[in-house]
Design a protein around this motif. Structure first.
Motif, PDB file in Angstrom:
ATOM      1  N   ARG A  69       0.638  -0.921  -0.415  1.00  0.00           N
ATOM      2  CA  ARG A  69       0.328   0.376  -0.277  1.00  0.00           C
ATOM      3  C   ARG A  69       0.944   1.055  -0.211  1.00  0.00           C
ATOM      4  O   ARG A  69       0.580   1.991  -0.132  1.00  0.00           O
ATOM      5  N   HIS A  70       2.291   1.218   1.005  1.00  0.00           N
ATOM      6  CA  HIS A  70       3.008   2.664   0.506  1.00  0.00           C
ATOM      7  C   HIS A  70       3.244   2.697  -0.877  1.00  0.00           C
ATOM      8  O   HIS A  70       3.397   4.164  -0.885  1.00  0.00           O
ATOM      9  N   ALA A  71       3.596   1.229  -1.817  1.00  0.00           N
ATOM     10  CA  ALA A  71       4.287   1.599  -3.169  1.00  0.00           C
ATOM     11  C   ALA A  71       3.155   1.935  -4.223  1.00  0.00           C
ATOM     12  O   ALA A  71       3.321   3.202  -5.055  1.00  0.00           O
ATOM     13  N   ILE A  72       1.027   1.734  -3.811  1.00  0.00           N
ATOM     14  CA  ILE A  72       0.191   2.278  -4.486  1.00  0.00           C
ATOM     15  C   ILE A  72       0.423   3.973  -4.410  1.00  0.00           C
ATOM     16  O   ILE A  72       0.249   4.348  -4.666  1.00  0.00           O
ATOM     17  N   ALA A  73       0.268   4.349  -2.668  1.00  0.00           N
ATOM     18  CA  ALA A  73       0.261   5.191  -2.491  1.00  0.00           C
ATOM     19  C   ALA A  73       1.331   6.338  -3.194  1.00  0.00           C
ATOM     20  O   ALA A  73       1.137   7.581  -3.490  1.00  0.00           O
ATOM     21  N   ALA A  74       2.693   5.710  -3.954  1.00  0.00           N
ATOM     22  CA  ALA A  74       3.630   6.555  -4.035  1.00  0.00           C
ATOM     23  C   ALA A  74       3.723   6.393  -6.341  1.00  0.00           C
ATOM     24  O   ALA A  74       4.677   6.724  -6.398  1.00  0.00           O
ATOM     25  N   GLY A  75       2.844   5.286  -6.227  1.00  0.00           N
ATOM     26  CA  GLY A  75       2.379   5.606  -7.737  1.00  0.00           C
ATOM     27  C   GLY A  75       2.349   4.409  -7.978  1.00  0.00           C
ATOM     28  O   GLY A  75       2.707   4.271  -9.911  1.00  0.00           O
ATOM     29  N   ALA A  76       2.866   3.244  -7.453  1.00  0.00           N
ATOM     30  CA  ALA A  76       3.113   1.976  -8.334  1.00  0.00           C
ATOM     31  C   ALA A  76       1.713   1.297  -9.184  1.00  0.00           C
ATOM     32  O   ALA A  76       1.118   1.687  -8.070  1.00  0.00           O
ATOM     33  N   THR A  77       2.510   0.938 -10.060  1.00  0.00           N
ATOM     34  CA  THR A  77       1.332   0.249 -10.802  1.00  0.00           C
ATOM     35  C   THR A  77       1.179  -1.451 -10.956  1.00  0.00           C
ATOM     36  O   THR A  77       0.411  -1.773 -10.534  1.00  0.00           O
ATOM     37  N   HIS A  78       2.651  -1.675 -10.336  1.00  0.00           N
ATOM     38  CA  HIS A  78       2.774  -2.639 -10.252  1.00  0.00           C
ATOM     39  C   HIS A  78       2.882  -2.985  -9.192  1.00  0.00           C
ATOM     40  O   HIS A  78       4.751  -2.312  -8.775  1.00  0.00           O
ATOM     41  N   ILE A  79       3.059  -4.102  -8.461  1.00  0.00           N
ATOM     42  CA  ILE A  79       3.979  -4.984  -7.187  1.00  0.00           C
ATOM     43  C   ILE A  79       4.665  -6.719  -6.665  1.00  0.00           C
ATOM     44  O   ILE A  79       3.665  -7.272  -7.511  1.00  0.00           O
ATOM     45  N   ALA A  80       5.058  -6.255  -7.148  1.00  0.00           N
ATOM     46  CA  ALA A  80       6.204  -7.903  -6.797  1.00  0.00           C
ATOM     47  C   ALA A  80       6.812  -7.725  -5.245  1.00  0.00           C
ATOM     48  O   ALA A  80       7.170  -6.893  -4.195  1.00  0.00           O
ATOM     49  N   ARG A  81       6.603  -9.095  -4.243  1.00  0.00           N
ATOM     50  CA  ARG A  81       7.445  -9.206  -3.272  1.00  0.00           C
ATOM     51  C   ARG A  81       8.106 -10.438  -3.004  1.00  0.00           C
ATOM     52  O   ARG A  81       7.813 -11.482  -4.064  1.00  0.00           O
ATOM     53  N   THR A  82       8.588 -10.314  -2.752  1.00  0.00           N
ATOM     54  CA  THR A  82       9.942 -11.456  -2.633  1.00  0.00           C
ATOM     55  C   THR A  82      10.487 -11.310  -0.578  1.00  0.00           C
ATOM     56  O   THR A  82       9.458 -10.410  -0.211  1.00  0.00           O
ATOM     57  N   ASP A  83      10.700 -12.723  -0.364  1.00  0.00           N
ATOM     58  CA  ASP A  83      10.913 -12.392   1.620  1.00  0.00           C
ATOM     59  C   ASP A  83      12.661 -11.886   1.922  1.00  0.00           C
ATOM     60  O   ASP A  83      13.708 -12.516   0.836  1.00  0.00           O
ATOM     61  N   ALA A  84      13.141 -11.541   2.488  1.00  0.00           N
ATOM     62  CA  ALA A  84      14.130 -11.432   3.345  1.00  0.00           C
ATOM     63  C   ALA A  84      15.138 -12.485   3.572  1.00  0.00           C
ATOM     64  O   ALA A  84      16.728 -12.130   3.228  1.00  0.00           O
ATOM     65  N   ASP A  85      14.798 -13.986   3.639  1.00  0.00           N
ATOM     66  CA  ASP A  85      15.661 -14.769   3.519  1.00  0.00           C
ATOM     67  C   ASP A  85      15.649 -15.340   2.028  1.00  0.00           C
ATOM     68  O   ASP A  85      15.745 -16.316   1.505  1.00  0.00           O
ATOM     69  N   CYS A  86      15.472 -15.008   0.702  1.00  0.00           N
ATOM     70  CA  CYS A  86      15.049 -15.490  -0.566  1.00  0.00           C
ATOM     71  C   CYS A  86      15.913 -14.670  -1.669  1.00  0.00           C
ATOM     72  O   CYS A  86      16.405 -13.241  -1.011  1.00  0.00           O
ATOM     73  N   LEU A  87      16.229 -15.574  -2.702  1.00  0.00           N
ATOM     74  CA  LEU A  87      17.697 -14.737  -3.452  1.00  0.00           C
ATOM     75  C   LEU A  87      16.548 -15.651  -5.408  1.00  0.00           C
ATOM     76  O   LEU A  87      16.863 -15.930  -5.504  1.00  0.00           O
TER      77      LEU A  87
END
Length: 250
Positions: free
Chosen positions: A79-97
């Motif tokens: 939601r932070h990304a969307i509020a800043a103008g993101a149209t597409h969002i990807a997610r990964t985790d902090a223990d992943c490569l």
């Protein structure tokens, strides 16, 4: 396409540096990176700041979410990304490569018209010295979980427009519009609700425009598998039939 990558992180000082470096090595660097510090008590936030200072070519944001939970942290980041103008969002985790071509692969999926996309989860080989059978075990666990996910009564929604697909939270991307329409990740802890499964099932009620692409690869930690064992790990992902005393394996 205004693309953001979101990483929820809780006490990941041992892992997040490798994740950040892998994102800095993507073949496609056309994204903004948002790391959500989920109330860490270690050096997670400091490592992110140091990385940002040392990689001015990347737009790195550090977001705070004190409410503990992978769902809460991931939702705050998206939601932070969307509020800043993101149209597409990807997610990964902090223990992943993510694979070096991960961002490029998910961008291709979006450009082909998919609104939500995921890909294979394979084991990291840099955390532990894995034996051959261990290298094969994580993909087998993921495939087994995906198979039973399609059969699980909780995923047999008569209102769904398409079949259940397993889309792990560490390897998923979605349009901003669909994320908001689906209600986003539930703001929960991982020990309460698998937020990635909940989002997939919400999306299934809205559209058939979701897919799994074989070229969108993320290498995941095997630390939970090592701590829980094979049976415990399968039971954990099967609606938390196994609940360990320590959930946050570090």
């Amino acid at each position: 396409m205004d693309l953001w990558v979101v990483i929820p992180a809780y006490n990941e000082e041992r892992s997040i540096g490798a994740t950040l470096r892998r994102l800095a090595g993507q073949t496609d660097l056309g994204f903004t990176l948002a790391v959500v510090d989920n109330g860490s008590t270690d050096r997670t936030a400091g490592i992110v700041r140091e990385f940002a200072a040392g990689h001015p070519e990347l737009d790195v944001r550090l977001v705070n979410e004190p409410e503990k939970g992978t769902g809460a942290a991931a939702d705050t980041g998206v939601r932070h990304a969307i509020a800043a103008g993101a149209t597409h969002i990807a997610r990964t985790d902090a223990d992943c490569l993510p694979d070096p071509g991960w961002v490029a692969a998910l961008r291709r999926a979006f450009e082909a018209g998919v609104d939500m996309v995921s890909g294979p989860l394979r084991p990291r080989t840099d955390e532990f010295e894995l034996k051959l059978w261990e290298r094969r075990l994580l993909p087998a666990v993921v495939e087994l979980a995906a198979f039973f996910g399609r059969l699980r009564p909780g995923n047999a929604d008569p209102l769904a427009l398409g079949p259940y697909l397993m889309m792990p939270g560490c390897n998923v991307a979605i349009t901003a519009a669909l994320y908001e329409d689906a209600g986003g990740f539930p703001r929960t802890r991982i020990e309460d609700v698998h937020e990635d499964r909940a989002l997939v099932n919400s999306v299934r009620r809205l559209t058939r425009s979701y897919a799994v692409r074989r070229d969108m690869v993320v290498y995941g930690s095997v630390r939970r598998l090592r701590a829980y064992g094979l049976v415990g790990t399968l039971a954990w992902y099967a609606d938390h039939r196994y609940r360990p005393e320590v959930v946050d394996i570090r």
